[in-house]
Design an enzyme around this catalytic site. Sequence first.
Site, short mmCIF file in Angstrom:
data_model
loop_
_atom_site.label_atom_id
_atom_site.label_comp_id
_atom_site.label_asym_id
_atom_site.label_seq_id
_atom_site.Cartn_x
_atom_site.Cartn_y
_atom_site.Cartn_z
N ASP A 189 -4.69 -6.69 14.88
CA ASP A 189 -3.73 -5.78 14.24
C ASP A 189 -3.08 -4.96 15.34
OD1 ASP A 189 -2.52 -3.69 12.39
OD2 ASP A 189 -3.75 -4.74 10.91
N GLY A 215 -2.43 -5.98 19.18
CA GLY A 215 -1.21 -6.66 19.64
C GLY A 215 -0.13 -6.63 18.58
N ASP A 216 0.86 -7.50 18.78
CA ASP A 216 2.03 -7.54 17.90
C ASP A 216 2.21 -8.97 17.42
OD1 ASP A 216 4.54 -7.65 16.79
OD2 ASP A 216 5.58 -6.81 18.52
N PHE A 217 2.08 -9.18 16.10
CA PHE A 217 2.13 -10.58 15.64
C PHE A 217 3.53 -11.20 15.75
CE2 PHE A 217 1.18 -8.56 11.19
CZ PHE A 217 2.51 -8.20 10.95
N HIS A 235 4.22 -10.86 2.68
CA HIS A 235 5.05 -10.17 1.67
C HIS A 235 5.70 -8.90 2.23
CE1 HIS A 235 2.20 -6.94 -0.26
NE2 HIS A 235 2.04 -6.97 1.04
C1 LIG Z 1 -0.11 -4.40 4.02
S1 LIG Z 1 -1.20 -4.22 5.36
C2 LIG Z 1 -2.37 -5.52 5.05
C3 LIG Z 1 -3.69 -5.29 5.71
C4 LIG Z 1 -4.79 -6.31 5.40
N1 LIG Z 1 -4.42 -7.67 5.74
C5 LIG Z 1 -5.18 -6.22 3.96
O1 LIG Z 1 -4.76 -7.02 3.16
O2 LIG Z 1 -5.91 -5.27 3.63
C6 LIG Z 1 -0.26 -4.89 6.70
C7 LIG Z 1 -0.97 -4.83 8.05
O3 LIG Z 1 -0.08 -5.40 9.05
C8 LIG Z 1 -0.26 -4.65 10.24
N2 LIG Z 1 0.92 -4.83 11.09
C9 LIG Z 1 2.17 -4.37 10.85
N3 LIG Z 1 2.99 -4.75 11.85
C10 LIG Z 1 2.23 -5.47 12.73
C11 LIG Z 1 2.51 -6.14 13.96
N4 LIG Z 1 3.77 -6.15 14.47
N5 LIG Z 1 1.51 -6.79 14.59
C12 LIG Z 1 0.24 -6.78 14.08
N6 LIG Z 1 -0.08 -6.16 12.91
C13 LIG Z 1 0.90 -5.51 12.25
C14 LIG Z 1 -0.42 -3.23 9.74
O4 LIG Z 1 -0.99 -2.38 10.71
C15 LIG Z 1 -1.31 -3.43 8.51
O5 LIG Z 1 -2.68 -3.36 8.83
#
Ligand SMILES: C[S@@+](CC[C@H](N)C(=O)[O-])C[C@H]1O[C@@H](n2cnc3c(N)ncnc32)[C@H](O)[C@@H]1O
Length: 330
Positions: A189, A215-217, A235
């Site tokens: 994350d 990191g950054d996905f 989503h």
């Molecule tokens: C809606 S939450 C879902 C979290 C988890 N998968 C769950 O269902 O409980 C979206 C997640 O994406 C992460 N996120 C947002 N942008 C991101 C990025 N560029 N790289 C990695 N993670 C990211 C956020 O920090 C958050 O934890």
Amino acid sequence: MISGYWVSQICGTAARLGLADLLLDGPHTVAELARVTGSDADGLGRLLRAAATIGLFAELESDQFDLTPLGEQLCDGDPSGSLRDRAIALTSAGHWLPYGRLFDAVVSGQAQDHAALGTNAWAYYAEHPQERWHFARTMGSFSAEASRAVVRHYDITRFRRIVDVGGSQGALLTGLLAAAPSARGVLFDLPEVVEGAREALADRGQADRVELVGGDFFHEVPAGGDLYVLKSILHDWDDERASQILSNVHRACDPGARLAVIELLLPSQPAPSFVHLANLLMLVELGGRERSLEDYTRLLAQTGFLLDRTIPVPGSTYPWTVIEAIRQEV
Ligand SMILES: C[S@@+](CC[C@H](N)C(=O)[O-])C[C@H]1O[C@@H](n2cnc3c(N)ncnc32)[C@H](O)[C@@H]1O
């Protein structure tokens, strides 16, 4: 329905002030509660009477208030049994201000996070750790519940290295690992989010089975998993951004690796559904969208994944579906 937002903010404000916890040891007067919470006595009295009217508290004689069983759900505690984090997260600025611009989102077709918060939602949370914490615990409670339903319907024991992409504080991953004793996990994350997961993993006794990677996905995701999990990630994003995430997962894993997308599915035929409400939320807050199975099948095919099967996982608050795909050679 029109004044429903009054009720949301009464719940959120009572939760933020910690009123339910203060009343756990018995009734207190408005003056006592105002002193402890640092609130204006007249304002707090009005809040308490309004909250009593909707059942959160009971007004006794001599300006005293007591807790009701309904209000007790706002006591602090693990979000599996407490609604406090959810009440705060959904009524604080990060959610509240963009949703107040629903009209603009519908007319423009654009997310309102920049207009309402001055930045995108994730950057906003990076700058507001307390709100981020309540939101992460809220998502975590949905995911812990979802993980219990997923492992009942989806055989997780086949996998050795499970990478949870955007896994927040690891609520889903630790639930999956508990059902797959020989697997190890990678929690990926944003850096500030995985840092906050360390304690939660230790509390669940899984710190030594999970590698934390920040990191950054949109840049890259950890390599070498035989199962990649994306729950409530695609989503959040429009098709172009969702495809970038899927392409980065594709680059990170070998042919034959599995991908489990866990999402709510829009009905393919006209039908009332909670997912239509979630779809509107995704538009206004993030510029994302909920999708039908046909939409996910197309996105997966475009990014080198073959849909293998869909597994509905009943048994939690929301009707999650596991969409399982296999990484193809391209
Ligand atoms: C809606 S939450 C879902 C979290 C988890 N998968 C769950 O269902 O409980 C979206 C997640 O994406 C992460 N996120 C947002 N942008 C991101 C990025 N560029 N790289 C990695 N993670 C990211 C956020 O920090 C958050 O934890």
